[in-house]
Design an enzyme around this catalytic site. Structure first.
Site, PDB file in Angstrom:
ATOM      1  N   TYR A   1      -1.300  -0.191  11.421  1.00  0.00           N
ATOM      2  CA  TYR A   1      -1.623  -0.844  10.142  1.00  0.00           C
ATOM      3  C   TYR A   1      -0.486  -0.664   9.132  1.00  0.00           C
ATOM      4  O   TYR A   1       0.025  -1.643   8.582  1.00  0.00           O
ATOM      5  CB  TYR A   1      -2.923  -0.271   9.550  1.00  0.00           C
ATOM      6  CG  TYR A   1      -3.085  -0.594   8.077  1.00  0.00           C
ATOM      7  CD1 TYR A   1      -3.305  -1.901   7.648  1.00  0.00           C
ATOM      8  CD2 TYR A   1      -2.970   0.403   7.100  1.00  0.00           C
ATOM      9  CE1 TYR A   1      -3.420  -2.207   6.290  1.00  0.00           C
ATOM     10  CE2 TYR A   1      -3.094   0.107   5.744  1.00  0.00           C
ATOM     11  CZ  TYR A   1      -3.311  -1.201   5.348  1.00  0.00           C
ATOM     12  OH  TYR A   1      -3.416  -1.509   4.005  1.00  0.00           O
TER      13      TYR A   1
ATOM     14  N   THR B   1       0.835  -1.208   0.000  1.00  0.00           N
ATOM     15  CA  THR B   1       0.000   0.000   0.000  1.00  0.00           C
ATOM     16  C   THR B   1       0.869   1.256   0.000  1.00  0.00           C
ATOM     17  O   THR B   1       2.003   1.228   0.481  1.00  0.00           O
ATOM     18  CB  THR B   1      -0.911   0.009   1.251  1.00  0.00           C
ATOM     19  OG1 THR B   1      -1.482   1.306   1.404  1.00  0.00           O
ATOM     20  CG2 THR B   1      -0.155  -0.320   2.523  1.00  0.00           C
ATOM     21  N   ASP B   2       0.302   2.349  -0.492  1.00  0.00           N
ATOM     22  CA  ASP B   2       1.062   3.619  -0.467  1.00  0.00           C
ATOM     23  C   ASP B   2       1.290   4.106   0.963  1.00  0.00           C
ATOM     24  O   ASP B   2       2.167   4.932   1.203  1.00  0.00           O
ATOM     25  CB  ASP B   2       0.357   4.705  -1.299  1.00  0.00           C
ATOM     26  CG  ASP B   2      -1.035   5.100  -0.809  1.00  0.00           C
ATOM     27  OD1 ASP B   2      -1.556   4.458   0.128  1.00  0.00           O
ATOM     28  OD2 ASP B   2      -1.604   6.055  -1.378  1.00  0.00           O
ATOM     29  N   GLU B   3       0.501   3.584   1.924  1.00  0.00           N
ATOM     30  CA  GLU B   3       0.645   4.068   3.313  1.00  0.00           C
ATOM     31  C   GLU B   3       2.006   3.720   3.910  1.00  0.00           C
ATOM     32  O   GLU B   3       2.389   4.305   4.921  1.00  0.00           O
ATOM     33  CB  GLU B   3      -0.468   3.495   4.205  1.00  0.00           C
ATOM     34  CG  GLU B   3      -1.821   3.989   3.794  1.00  0.00           C
ATOM     35  CD  GLU B   3      -2.877   3.931   4.896  1.00  0.00           C
ATOM     36  OE1 GLU B   3      -2.529   3.773   6.076  1.00  0.00           O
ATOM     37  OE2 GLU B   3      -4.052   4.054   4.540  1.00  0.00           O
TER      38      GLU B   3
ATOM     39  N   LYS C   1       2.077  -3.362   7.398  1.00  0.00           N
ATOM     40  CA  LYS C   1       2.160  -3.564   5.949  1.00  0.00           C
ATOM     41  C   LYS C   1       3.598  -3.318   5.464  1.00  0.00           C
ATOM     42  O   LYS C   1       4.079  -4.005   4.563  1.00  0.00           O
ATOM     43  CB  LYS C   1       1.197  -2.626   5.204  1.00  0.00           C
ATOM     44  CG  LYS C   1      -0.266  -2.998   5.296  1.00  0.00           C
ATOM     45  CD  LYS C   1      -0.612  -4.339   4.655  1.00  0.00           C
ATOM     46  CE  LYS C   1      -0.524  -4.329   3.147  1.00  0.00           C
ATOM     47  NZ  LYS C   1      -0.997  -5.614   2.541  1.00  0.00           N
TER      48      LYS C   1
HETATM   49  P1  NAD Z   1     -10.418  -6.228   3.178  1.00  0.00           P
HETATM   50  O1  NAD Z   1     -10.272  -5.913   4.619  1.00  0.00           O
HETATM   51  O2  NAD Z   1     -11.670  -5.831   2.487  1.00  0.00           O
HETATM   52  O3  NAD Z   1     -10.261  -7.813   2.958  1.00  0.00           O
HETATM   53  C1  NAD Z   1      -9.273  -8.560   3.608  1.00  0.00           C
HETATM   54  C2  NAD Z   1      -9.559 -10.037   3.369  1.00  0.00           C
HETATM   55  O4  NAD Z   1      -8.485 -10.790   3.964  1.00  0.00           O
HETATM   56  C3  NAD Z   1     -10.860 -10.522   4.004  1.00  0.00           C
HETATM   57  O5  NAD Z   1     -11.576 -11.348   3.095  1.00  0.00           O
HETATM   58  C4  NAD Z   1     -10.407 -11.336   5.210  1.00  0.00           C
HETATM   59  O6  NAD Z   1     -11.285 -12.393   5.542  1.00  0.00           O
HETATM   60  C5  NAD Z   1      -9.046 -11.856   4.732  1.00  0.00           C
HETATM   61  N1  NAD Z   1      -8.123 -12.132   5.835  1.00  0.00           N
HETATM   62  C6  NAD Z   1      -7.821 -11.325   6.890  1.00  0.00           C
HETATM   63  N2  NAD Z   1      -6.951 -11.957   7.709  1.00  0.00           N
HETATM   64  C7  NAD Z   1      -6.681 -13.169   7.162  1.00  0.00           C
HETATM   65  C8  NAD Z   1      -5.846 -14.252   7.527  1.00  0.00           C
HETATM   66  N3  NAD Z   1      -5.125 -14.247   8.649  1.00  0.00           N
HETATM   67  N4  NAD Z   1      -5.789 -15.335   6.697  1.00  0.00           N
HETATM   68  C9  NAD Z   1      -6.527 -15.376   5.561  1.00  0.00           C
HETATM   69  N5  NAD Z   1      -7.373 -14.398   5.186  1.00  0.00           N
HETATM   70  C10 NAD Z   1      -7.434 -13.294   5.973  1.00  0.00           C
HETATM   71  O7  NAD Z   1      -9.140  -5.613   2.470  1.00  0.00           O
HETATM   72  P2  NAD Z   1      -9.007  -4.844   1.065  1.00  0.00           P
HETATM   73  O8  NAD Z   1      -9.366  -3.428   1.265  1.00  0.00           O
HETATM   74  O9  NAD Z   1      -9.655  -5.664   0.008  1.00  0.00           O
HETATM   75  O10 NAD Z   1      -7.411  -4.902   0.874  1.00  0.00           O
HETATM   76  C11 NAD Z   1      -6.802  -6.042   0.288  1.00  0.00           C
HETATM   77  C12 NAD Z   1      -5.289  -5.831   0.283  1.00  0.00           C
HETATM   78  O11 NAD Z   1      -4.971  -4.678  -0.472  1.00  0.00           O
HETATM   79  C13 NAD Z   1      -4.692  -5.621   1.673  1.00  0.00           C
HETATM   80  O12 NAD Z   1      -3.453  -6.285   1.711  1.00  0.00           O
HETATM   81  C14 NAD Z   1      -4.509  -4.110   1.759  1.00  0.00           C
HETATM   82  O13 NAD Z   1      -3.441  -3.791   2.621  1.00  0.00           O
HETATM   83  C15 NAD Z   1      -4.179  -3.784   0.309  1.00  0.00           C
HETATM   84  N6  NAD Z   1      -4.531  -2.419  -0.127  1.00  0.00           N
HETATM   85  C16 NAD Z   1      -5.798  -1.950   0.086  1.00  0.00           C
HETATM   86  C17 NAD Z   1      -6.133  -0.674  -0.385  1.00  0.00           C
HETATM   87  C18 NAD Z   1      -7.519  -0.110  -0.182  1.00  0.00           C
HETATM   88  O14 NAD Z   1      -7.738   1.065  -0.491  1.00  0.00           O
HETATM   89  N7  NAD Z   1      -8.489  -0.873   0.288  1.00  0.00           N
HETATM   90  C19 NAD Z   1      -5.178   0.101  -1.074  1.00  0.00           C
HETATM   91  C20 NAD Z   1      -3.888  -0.426  -1.254  1.00  0.00           C
HETATM   92  C21 NAD Z   1      -3.578  -1.695  -0.786  1.00  0.00           C
HETATM   93  O1  DAU Z   2      -3.898   4.356   0.888  1.00  0.00           O
HETATM   94  C1  DAU Z   2      -4.241   3.005   0.859  1.00  0.00           C
HETATM   95  C2  DAU Z   2      -4.990   2.645   2.115  1.00  0.00           C
HETATM   96  O2  DAU Z   2      -6.279   3.256   2.015  1.00  0.00           O
HETATM   97  C3  DAU Z   2      -5.124   1.152   2.333  1.00  0.00           C
HETATM   98  O3  DAU Z   2      -3.844   0.604   2.536  1.00  0.00           O
HETATM   99  C4  DAU Z   2      -6.031   0.841   3.542  1.00  0.00           C
HETATM  100  O4  DAU Z   2      -6.241  -0.562   3.661  1.00  0.00           O
HETATM  101  C5  DAU Z   2      -7.358   1.525   3.332  1.00  0.00           C
HETATM  102  O5  DAU Z   2      -8.176   1.333   4.473  1.00  0.00           O
HETATM  103  C6  DAU Z   2      -7.153   3.035   3.089  1.00  0.00           C
HETATM  104  O6  DAU Z   2      -6.679   3.692   4.290  1.00  0.00           O
HETATM  105  P1  DAU Z   2      -7.234   5.135   4.738  1.00  0.00           P
HETATM  106  O7  DAU Z   2      -6.989   5.300   6.178  1.00  0.00           O
HETATM  107  O8  DAU Z   2      -6.760   6.191   3.820  1.00  0.00           O
HETATM  108  O9  DAU Z   2      -8.806   4.875   4.422  1.00  0.00           O
HETATM  109  P2  DAU Z   2     -10.135   5.228   5.237  1.00  0.00           P
HETATM  110  O10 DAU Z   2     -11.276   4.931   4.316  1.00  0.00           O
HETATM  111  O11 DAU Z   2     -10.160   4.648   6.599  1.00  0.00           O
HETATM  112  O12 DAU Z   2     -10.031   6.825   5.396  1.00  0.00           O
HETATM  113  C7  DAU Z   2      -9.878   7.672   4.262  1.00  0.00           C
HETATM  114  C8  DAU Z   2      -9.760   9.098   4.779  1.00  0.00           C
HETATM  115  O13 DAU Z   2     -11.028   9.489   5.322  1.00  0.00           O
HETATM  116  C9  DAU Z   2      -8.771   9.275   5.893  1.00  0.00           C
HETATM  117  O14 DAU Z   2      -8.121  10.537   5.748  1.00  0.00           O
HETATM  118  C10 DAU Z   2      -9.607   9.270   7.168  1.00  0.00           C
HETATM  119  C11 DAU Z   2     -10.924   9.883   6.695  1.00  0.00           C
HETATM  120  N1  DAU Z   2     -12.137   9.405   7.374  1.00  0.00           N
HETATM  121  C12 DAU Z   2     -12.338   8.063   7.475  1.00  0.00           C
HETATM  122  C13 DAU Z   2     -13.453   7.570   8.105  1.00  0.00           C
HETATM  123  C14 DAU Z   2     -13.671   6.064   8.236  1.00  0.00           C
HETATM  124  C15 DAU Z   2     -13.083  10.324   7.865  1.00  0.00           C
HETATM  125  O15 DAU Z   2     -12.912  11.552   7.744  1.00  0.00           O
HETATM  126  N2  DAU Z   2     -14.191   9.819   8.486  1.00  0.00           N
HETATM  127  C16 DAU Z   2     -14.418   8.479   8.645  1.00  0.00           C
HETATM  128  O16 DAU Z   2     -15.454   8.108   9.251  1.00  0.00           O
END
Ligand code: NAD
Ligand code: DAU
Length: 337
Positions: free
Chosen positions: A151, A126-128, A155
């Site tokens: 988190y 992730t970019d984080e 990662k």
């Molecule tokens: P999500 O939370 O929606 O899904 C995570 C999945 O992993 C779930 O189905 C859960 O059951 C499974 N899981 C959790 N722990 C596990 C374990 N111990 N063993 C097997 N399965 C397990 O996550 P997402 O938002 O779809 O993100 C997927 C991946 O992409 C993550 O690695 C996240 O860090 C990365 N990512 C997410 C974003 C984003 O914006 N959502 C951006 C960049 C990278």
């Molecule tokens: O950048 C990639 C990441 O993006 C992924 O690695 C993470 O898995 C994914 O959860 C996401 O992280 P963020 O923390 O950026 O996403 P989130 O949706 O939790 O929050 C987005 C922005 O919105 C952040 O600046 C916090 C703000 N926020 C979030 C929530 C849940 C609010 O202002 N109010 C809220 O209730």
């Protein structure tokens, strides 16, 4: 070709599985997913009976369980590793499950895949991991890692373990670092689905702090295409940034959503800030664009309108999550691991 996808019942993983089954007819998928609170069988209900797909309920921290998959379902050609604890706010409550799954689980998976002779391992990072930006500039692949939340630190740990596997053992590993995704099937704890579902329920949209934190949004299917490209064409040991080139402050996101849902601006309510809240993320994705020819294709306005429409039409999906019935159902049906 047989691949293991981890985390395929989550948001991005379910889009990835569906996209591969639709677009890559030569590929069979084994989805390794522990079905945590974030996993949902409904996310893949439409393809659950596809003969090229199977789900194994195994945690990536369960070495014997994983070894059995790679032994009994083998040979496996590639792993696309998405399983993770993914929500920053939860990691602020406790980082322990994040270290267990993201760090320990990734190391176990790397070892099991290596011992099984898997040819390629895609680490979905992730970019984080880069930390937070000021008002200008963007993350490039050699920006030093500087994660700020439990988190993102976990990662970064998994990202570096993947790198170490390449450096130490010559394991064929590629790493992607993507910006914020949005789209259908995103768990309604994340900003966009939380705001849409609250809005549809006539509840307020809780905006953290001054609302000026910036994220770089990418439609989930654009991410999925990039993952497939990196898996197949990426160079071993390399990192590829993926981003939408679409920076928005959280306030702008909230304002666009209230306008799409015909709500008053007063629906947006300021609430106390997230601890350690990263100010700005922005991704420079020139490398994947220039070397692999990937581009983000879904315009923000179109992707967001599609997403709002999806949540409007799939109320049962998110209502059962928000009122907890889906948890009761899965606990009764599948128990806890
Ligand atoms: P999500 O939370 O929606 O899904 C995570 C999945 O992993 C779930 O189905 C859960 O059951 C499974 N899981 C959790 N722990 C596990 C374990 N111990 N063993 C097997 N399965 C397990 O996550 P997402 O938002 O779809 O993100 C997927 C991946 O992409 C993550 O690695 C996240 O860090 C990365 N990512 C997410 C974003 C984003 O914006 N959502 C951006 C960049 C990278
Ligand atoms: O950048 C990639 C990441 O993006 C992924 O690695 C993470 O898995 C994914 O959860 C996401 O992280 P963020 O923390 O950026 O996403 P989130 O949706 O939790 O929050 C987005 C922005 O919105 C952040 O600046 C916090 C703000 N926020 C979030 C929530 C849940 C609010 O202002 N109010 C809220 O209730």
């Amino acid at each position: 070709m047989r691949i293991v996808v981890t985390g395929g019942l989550g948001f991005i993983g379910s889009h990835l599985v569906r996209w591969i089954l639709q677009h890559q007819p030569q590929v069979d998928i084994i989805n390794v997913d522990a079905l945590t609170y974030a996993g949902n069988l409904e996310n893949l209900a439409d393809i659950a009976d596809n003969p090229r797909y199977q789900w194994q309920r195994i945690s990536i921290t369960d070495r014997p369980g994983l070894e059995a998959v790679f032994r009994d379902q083998g040979p496996i050609d590639a792993v696309m590793h998405l399983a993770a604890e993914s929500h920053v706010d939860r990691s602020i409550q406790s980082g322990v499950p994040f270290v267990e799954t993201n760090v320990l689980g990734t190391q176990i998976l790397l070892e099991v895949a290596r011992n099984a002779g898997v040819s390629r391992f895609l680490q979905v990072s992730t970019d984080e991991v880069y930390g937070s930006l000021g008002g200008t500039g963007s993350f490039v692949e050699h920006t030093p890692l500087s994660p700020n939340s439990p988190y993102s630190a976990s990662k970064a740990g998994s990202d570096l373990l993947a790198r170490a596997a390449f450096e130490t053992y010559g394991q064929d590993v590629v790493i992607t670092r993507c910006s914020n995704n949005y789209g259908p099937y995103q768990f309604p704890e994340k900003l966009i689905p939380l705001f849409i579902t609250n809005g549809l329920d006539g509840k307020s949209l809780p905006l953290y702090g001054d609302g000026l934190n910036v994220r770089d949004w990418l439609y989930v299917e654009d991410h999925v295409r990039a993952l497939w490209m990196v898996l197949n064409q990426g160079k071993a040991g390399e990192v590829y940034n993926i981003g939408g080139n679409n920076e928005r402050s959280n306030r702008e996101v909230a304002q666009t959503l209230v306008s799409l849902m015909h709500l008053p601006e007063t629906a947006i309510v300021p609430v106390p800030d997230r601890l350690g809240h990263d100010r700005r993320y922005a991704i420079d994705s020139s490398k994947i664009q220039e070397t692999l020819g990937w581009r983000p294709e879904t315009p923000w306005e179109q992707g967001l309108a599609l997403t709002v429409q999806w949540y409007r039409s799939r109320r049962a999906w998110w209502e059962s999550i928000k009122n907890g019935t889906y948890k009761d159902y899965y606990r009764d049906q599948y128990g806890t691991l």
